[in-house]
Scaffold this active site. Sequence first.
Site, PDB file in Angstrom:
ATOM      1  N   HIS A  17      -4.693  -4.901   8.103  1.00 45.97           N
ATOM      2  CA  HIS A  17      -4.233  -3.616   8.654  1.00 45.97           C
ATOM      3  C   HIS A  17      -4.601  -3.453  10.131  1.00 45.97           C
ATOM      4  O   HIS A  17      -4.390  -2.377  10.696  1.00 45.97           O
ATOM      5  CB  HIS A  17      -4.773  -2.418   7.848  1.00 45.97           C
ATOM      6  CG  HIS A  17      -4.224  -2.322   6.454  1.00 45.97           C
ATOM      7  ND1 HIS A  17      -4.196  -1.147   5.727  1.00 45.97           N
ATOM      8  CD2 HIS A  17      -3.672  -3.262   5.636  1.00 45.97           C
ATOM      9  CE1 HIS A  17      -3.659  -1.364   4.541  1.00 45.97           C
ATOM     10  NE2 HIS A  17      -3.347  -2.651   4.457  1.00 45.97           N
ATOM     11  N   HIS A  54      -2.488  -7.842   5.547  1.00 50.52           N
ATOM     12  CA  HIS A  54      -3.657  -7.477   4.738  1.00 50.52           C
ATOM     13  C   HIS A  54      -4.765  -6.768   5.506  1.00 50.52           C
ATOM     14  O   HIS A  54      -5.339  -5.812   4.997  1.00 50.52           O
ATOM     15  CB  HIS A  54      -4.270  -8.662   3.983  1.00 50.52           C
ATOM     16  CG  HIS A  54      -5.541  -8.304   3.261  1.00 50.52           C
ATOM     17  ND1 HIS A  54      -5.564  -7.453   2.183  1.00 50.52           N
ATOM     18  CD2 HIS A  54      -6.849  -8.637   3.498  1.00 50.52           C
ATOM     19  CE1 HIS A  54      -6.823  -7.299   1.766  1.00 50.52           C
ATOM     20  NE2 HIS A  54      -7.611  -7.992   2.541  1.00 50.52           N
ATOM     21  N   ASN A  59      -2.654  -8.501  -2.398  1.00 50.92           N
ATOM     22  CA  ASN A  59      -3.684  -8.359  -3.430  1.00 50.92           C
ATOM     23  C   ASN A  59      -3.535  -7.076  -4.240  1.00 50.92           C
ATOM     24  O   ASN A  59      -4.062  -6.977  -5.339  1.00 50.92           O
ATOM     25  CB  ASN A  59      -5.084  -8.426  -2.800  1.00 50.92           C
ATOM     26  CG  ASN A  59      -5.278  -7.412  -1.695  1.00 50.92           C
ATOM     27  OD1 ASN A  59      -4.478  -7.359  -0.760  1.00 50.92           O
ATOM     28  ND2 ASN A  59      -6.325  -6.621  -1.781  1.00 50.92           N
ATOM     29  N   HIS A  60      -2.811  -6.080  -3.700  1.00 58.85           N
ATOM     30  CA  HIS A  60      -2.617  -4.829  -4.440  1.00 58.85           C
ATOM     31  C   HIS A  60      -1.303  -4.798  -5.219  1.00 58.85           C
ATOM     32  O   HIS A  60      -0.853  -3.727  -5.628  1.00 58.85           O
ATOM     33  CB  HIS A  60      -2.689  -3.633  -3.491  1.00 58.85           C
ATOM     34  CG  HIS A  60      -4.052  -3.421  -2.907  1.00 58.85           C
ATOM     35  ND1 HIS A  60      -5.186  -3.350  -3.693  1.00 58.85           N
ATOM     36  CD2 HIS A  60      -4.470  -3.282  -1.629  1.00 58.85           C
ATOM     37  CE1 HIS A  60      -6.248  -3.171  -2.898  1.00 58.85           C
ATOM     38  NE2 HIS A  60      -5.832  -3.133  -1.654  1.00 58.85           N
ATOM     39  N   ASN A 109       0.803  -1.223   0.000  1.00 55.45           N
ATOM     40  CA  ASN A 109       0.000   0.000   0.000  1.00 55.45           C
ATOM     41  C   ASN A 109       0.836   1.272   0.000  1.00 55.45           C
ATOM     42  O   ASN A 109       0.342   2.343   0.351  1.00 55.45           O
ATOM     43  CB  ASN A 109      -0.939   0.024   1.214  1.00 55.45           C
ATOM     44  CG  ASN A 109      -1.864  -1.166   1.238  1.00 55.45           C
ATOM     45  OD1 ASN A 109      -1.714  -2.048   2.079  1.00 55.45           O
ATOM     46  ND2 ASN A 109      -2.806  -1.215   0.310  1.00 55.45           N
TER      47      ASN A 109
HETATM   48 FE   LIG Z   1      -4.003  -6.484   1.036  1.00 55.58          FE
HETATM   49 FE   LIG Z   2      -2.744  -3.848   2.718  1.00 55.61          FE
END
Ligand SMILES: [Fe+2]
Ligand SMILES: [Fe+2]
Length: 257
Positions: free
Chosen positions: A177, A175, A68-69, A42
């Site tokens: 957070h 993931h 996933n990002h 992120n």
């Molecule tokens: Fe994630």
């Molecule tokens: Fe994340």
Amino acid sequence: MQLQILAVGDVVAEGGLRHLEKNLRPLKKLKDIAFTVVNGENAAGVGLTREQAERIYDAGADVVTLGNHTFGKMQIAEALDDLPWLLRPANFTGRAPGRGCSIYDVNGLRVRVLNLIGRCDLSWGADNPFAAADKCLKEGQADITLVDFHAEATSEKLAMGYYLDGRVSALWGTHTHVPTADERVYPKGTGYLTDLGMTGPVESVLGVEPRQSVEHFLGGLPGRYRSPEGPCKLQGAVFTVDSATGLCTAVERLDIR
Ligand SMILES: [Fe+2]
Ligand SMILES: [Fe+2]
């Protein structure tokens, strides 16, 4: 010999990146850290650029993991092939650039790092992470193995902990957070924590400006995520690993403001 391994939760936006740059080296010195893994998915809010990946590395990370990002910024595709310390989930399909598992030399010790992504409520198209873990553990020889399991479901992460218990030195989740309070050593010696938390703004919803998040839940117009200014936190954990056995003896959660 007891080695201190540091894992740092998802670095969010410029604020999180600057907080990491300011705090990581002093923290490594304070805790006598031998090896550091930072999740960077992120750094650009959604995804990261090559420059941001390099900033995390220059701040003191030995390996940067993703999730996933990964392809939030498509330009990272080339960097995934170029940079040996940048990992994306190993169970992405074979068409994805880069690698998800690698072995690094740390003063003669072989440290394997494995990045996996969960399928429950997250990445349904990914290969089975349990089978992918087995495959990676068969590739090459390592003294210490570290796993960043980027996943949403606590059940999937806990199950992976039992599946890999005694076969890896430490396994942590990323993931969500939000840090979990379940740090422990599993029965066969794997250090475990369901989620590390994040490195980013304290007054935020997972790194996103609260007003924008509230508006989203009220059904307002969608928009590009904005990350707020203001004080940040660095969340993660230190795993104490015995280099002779490759197993963990202690886990400590961190929250550096
Ligand atoms: Fe994630
Ligand atoms: Fe994340």
